[in-house]
Write a protein that holds these residues in place. Structure first.
Motif, PDB file in Angstrom:
ATOM      1  N   SER A  75     -11.652 -82.727  26.359  1.00 27.09           N
ATOM      2  CA  SER A  75     -10.789 -83.546  27.229  1.00 27.09           C
ATOM      3  C   SER A  75      -9.537 -82.805  27.694  1.00 27.09           C
ATOM      4  N   GLY A  76      -9.066 -81.841  26.913  1.00 25.22           N
ATOM      5  CA  GLY A  76      -7.840 -81.136  27.268  1.00 25.22           C
ATOM      6  C   GLY A  76      -6.572 -81.953  27.041  1.00 25.22           C
ATOM      7  N   ILE A  77      -6.711 -83.084  26.397  1.00 25.28           N
ATOM      8  CA  ILE A  77      -5.571 -83.981  26.161  1.00 25.28           C
ATOM      9  C   ILE A  77      -4.794 -83.537  24.927  1.00 25.28           C
ATOM     10  N   VAL A  78      -3.479 -83.630  25.022  1.00 23.35           N
ATOM     11  CA  VAL A  78      -2.600 -83.480  23.864  1.00 23.35           C
ATOM     12  C   VAL A  78      -2.036 -84.869  23.607  1.00 23.35           C
ATOM     13  N   TRP A  79      -2.051 -85.281  22.340  1.00 22.89           N
ATOM     14  CA  TRP A  79      -1.618 -86.636  22.004  1.00 22.89           C
ATOM     15  C   TRP A  79      -0.101 -86.751  22.058  1.00 22.89           C
ATOM     16  N   THR A  80       0.362 -87.565  22.977  1.00 17.89           N
ATOM     17  CA  THR A  80       1.775 -87.906  23.133  1.00 17.89           C
ATOM     18  C   THR A  80       1.877 -89.431  23.062  1.00 17.89           C
ATOM     19  N   ASP A  81       3.101 -89.944  23.093  1.00 15.69           N
ATOM     20  CA  ASP A  81       3.268 -91.410  23.138  1.00 15.69           C
ATOM     21  C   ASP A  81       2.427 -91.991  24.266  1.00 15.69           C
ATOM     22  N   GLU A  82       2.547 -91.396  25.445  1.00 18.09           N
ATOM     23  CA  GLU A  82       1.873 -91.925  26.630  1.00 18.09           C
ATOM     24  C   GLU A  82       0.349 -91.823  26.535  1.00 18.09           C
ATOM     25  N   THR A  83      -0.164 -90.680  26.086  1.00 16.68           N
ATOM     26  CA  THR A  83      -1.628 -90.536  26.036  1.00 16.68           C
ATOM     27  C   THR A  83      -2.232 -91.437  24.963  1.00 16.68           C
ATOM     28  N   ILE A  84      -1.545 -91.612  23.849  1.00 24.51           N
ATOM     29  CA  ILE A  84      -2.060 -92.511  22.810  1.00 24.51           C
ATOM     30  C   ILE A  84      -2.071 -93.952  23.326  1.00 24.51           C
ATOM     31  N   ARG A  85      -0.994 -94.361  23.996  1.00 24.48           N
ATOM     32  CA  ARG A  85      -0.950 -95.731  24.550  1.00 24.48           C
ATOM     33  C   ARG A  85      -2.090 -95.967  25.525  1.00 24.48           C
ATOM     34  N   LYS A  86      -2.324 -95.003  26.404  1.00 25.08           N
ATOM     35  CA  LYS A  86      -3.412 -95.157  27.369  1.00 25.08           C
ATOM     36  C   LYS A  86      -4.766 -95.183  26.665  1.00 25.08           C
ATOM     37  N   PHE A  87      -4.942 -94.331  25.655  1.00 27.05           N
ATOM     38  CA  PHE A  87      -6.216 -94.279  24.945  1.00 27.05           C
ATOM     39  C   PHE A  87      -6.496 -95.579  24.204  1.00 27.05           C
ATOM     40  N   GLN A  92     -12.673 -95.939  26.194  1.00 23.31           N
ATOM     41  CA  GLN A  92     -13.732 -95.455  27.087  1.00 23.31           C
ATOM     42  C   GLN A  92     -13.212 -95.222  28.502  1.00 23.31           C
ATOM     43  N   GLY A  93     -12.226 -95.983  28.918  1.00 20.54           N
ATOM     44  CA  GLY A  93     -11.646 -95.793  30.238  1.00 20.54           C
ATOM     45  C   GLY A  93     -10.826 -94.521  30.319  1.00 20.54           C
ATOM     46  N   PHE A  94     -10.148 -94.174  29.225  1.00 19.02           N
ATOM     47  CA  PHE A  94      -9.276 -92.996  29.219  1.00 19.02           C
ATOM     48  C   PHE A  94     -10.056 -91.709  28.980  1.00 19.02           C
ATOM     49  N   ILE A  95     -11.011 -91.745  28.065  1.00 19.85           N
ATOM     50  CA  ILE A  95     -11.869 -90.582  27.800  1.00 19.85           C
ATOM     51  C   ILE A  95     -13.316 -91.080  27.795  1.00 19.85           C
ATOM     52  N   PRO A  96     -13.922 -91.174  28.974  1.00 22.45           N
ATOM     53  CA  PRO A  96     -15.308 -91.651  29.044  1.00 22.45           C
ATOM     54  C   PRO A  96     -16.239 -90.771  28.201  1.00 22.45           C
ATOM     55  N   GLY A  97     -17.118 -91.425  27.460  1.00 25.96           N
ATOM     56  CA  GLY A  97     -18.090 -90.693  26.655  1.00 25.96           C
ATOM     57  C   GLY A  97     -17.635 -90.388  25.240  1.00 25.96           C
ATOM     58  N   ASN A  98     -16.412 -90.808  24.856  1.00 26.44           N
ATOM     59  CA  ASN A  98     -16.005 -90.581  23.462  1.00 26.44           C
ATOM     60  C   ASN A  98     -16.759 -91.566  22.580  1.00 26.44           C
ATOM     61  N   ARG A  99     -16.775 -91.301  21.282  1.00 27.89           N
ATOM     62  CA  ARG A  99     -17.583 -92.123  20.368  1.00 27.89           C
ATOM     63  C   ARG A  99     -16.809 -93.254  19.699  1.00 27.89           C
ATOM     64  N   MET A 100     -15.583 -93.504  20.085  1.00 30.95           N
ATOM     65  CA  MET A 100     -14.806 -94.545  19.414  1.00 30.95           C
ATOM     66  C   MET A 100     -15.296 -95.923  19.870  1.00 30.95           C
ATOM     67  N   PRO A 101     -15.905 -96.690  18.950  1.00 30.00           N
ATOM     68  CA  PRO A 101     -16.445 -98.000  19.312  1.00 30.00           C
ATOM     69  C   PRO A 101     -15.383 -99.092  19.227  1.00 30.00           C
ATOM     70  N   PHE A 102     -14.458 -99.066  20.156  1.00 32.64           N
ATOM     71  CA  PHE A 102     -13.332 -99.991  20.134  1.00 32.64           C
ATOM     72  C   PHE A 102     -13.016-100.394  21.564  1.00 32.64           C
ATOM     73  N   SER A 103     -12.833-101.683  21.800  1.00 31.33           N
ATOM     74  CA  SER A 103     -12.629-102.161  23.168  1.00 31.33           C
ATOM     75  C   SER A 103     -11.212-101.961  23.677  1.00 31.33           C
ATOM     76  N   GLY A 104     -10.240-101.782  22.804  1.00 31.54           N
ATOM     77  CA  GLY A 104      -8.879-101.521  23.239  1.00 31.54           C
ATOM     78  C   GLY A 104      -7.898-102.613  22.857  1.00 31.54           C
ATOM     79  N   ILE A 105      -6.616-102.294  23.036  1.00 31.53           N
ATOM     80  CA  ILE A 105      -5.521-103.205  22.714  1.00 31.53           C
ATOM     81  C   ILE A 105      -4.823-103.560  24.023  1.00 31.53           C
ATOM     82  N   PRO A 106      -4.952-104.795  24.481  1.00 29.90           N
ATOM     83  CA  PRO A 106      -4.397-105.156  25.789  1.00 29.90           C
ATOM     84  C   PRO A 106      -2.865-105.252  25.830  1.00 29.90           C
TER      85      PRO A 106
END
Length: 123
Positions: A75-87, A92-106
């Protein structure tokens, strides 16, 4: 005068609704309980998910003790406050194809609190 009072009251309401709130790492720790089903906060990763200790500033997919998906590793992503919040809003929307089976925190407030908690354990 009544019109000015209504305009001022309306402006105050808008500013209060859009004012940034301070994140709460203690509340974030409580919210993290859902994440803790898979993620560790100690130095070692679990079989299900990588450790999140020290995640701030770490390249995604970089821990040697966890087998990441190709999507995460490349992905080339470095985890920052912003990237973690988006992830955690939409993994799946932020990194399509990752294996994390979680729908997200709205909730933005919940995401901010969780990120503040992760920052507090990043040492």
């Amino acid at each position: 005068m009544k019109m000015i009072g209504r305009v001022v009251l309306g402006l105050v309401s808008v500013l209060a609704a859009t004012a940034p709130t301070r994140a709460d790492p203690e509340r974030g720790q409580t919210l993290f309980a859902a994440c803790a089903a898979c993620h560790e906060t100690g130095p070692a990763s679990s079989r299900r998910a990588p450790s999140l200790k020290g995640i701030i500033g770490r390249p995604a997919g970089s821990l040697a003790d966890f087998r990441y998906s190709r999507a995460m590793s490349q992905s080339g992503i470095v985890w920052t406050d912003e990237t973690i919040r988006k992830f955690i809003q939409s993994p799946q929307g932020f990194i399509p194809g990752n294996r994390m089976p979680f729908s997200g925190i709205p909730s933005e407030a919940d995401r901010a609190d969780i990120v503040d908690y992760l920052k507090s354990i990043s040492g």
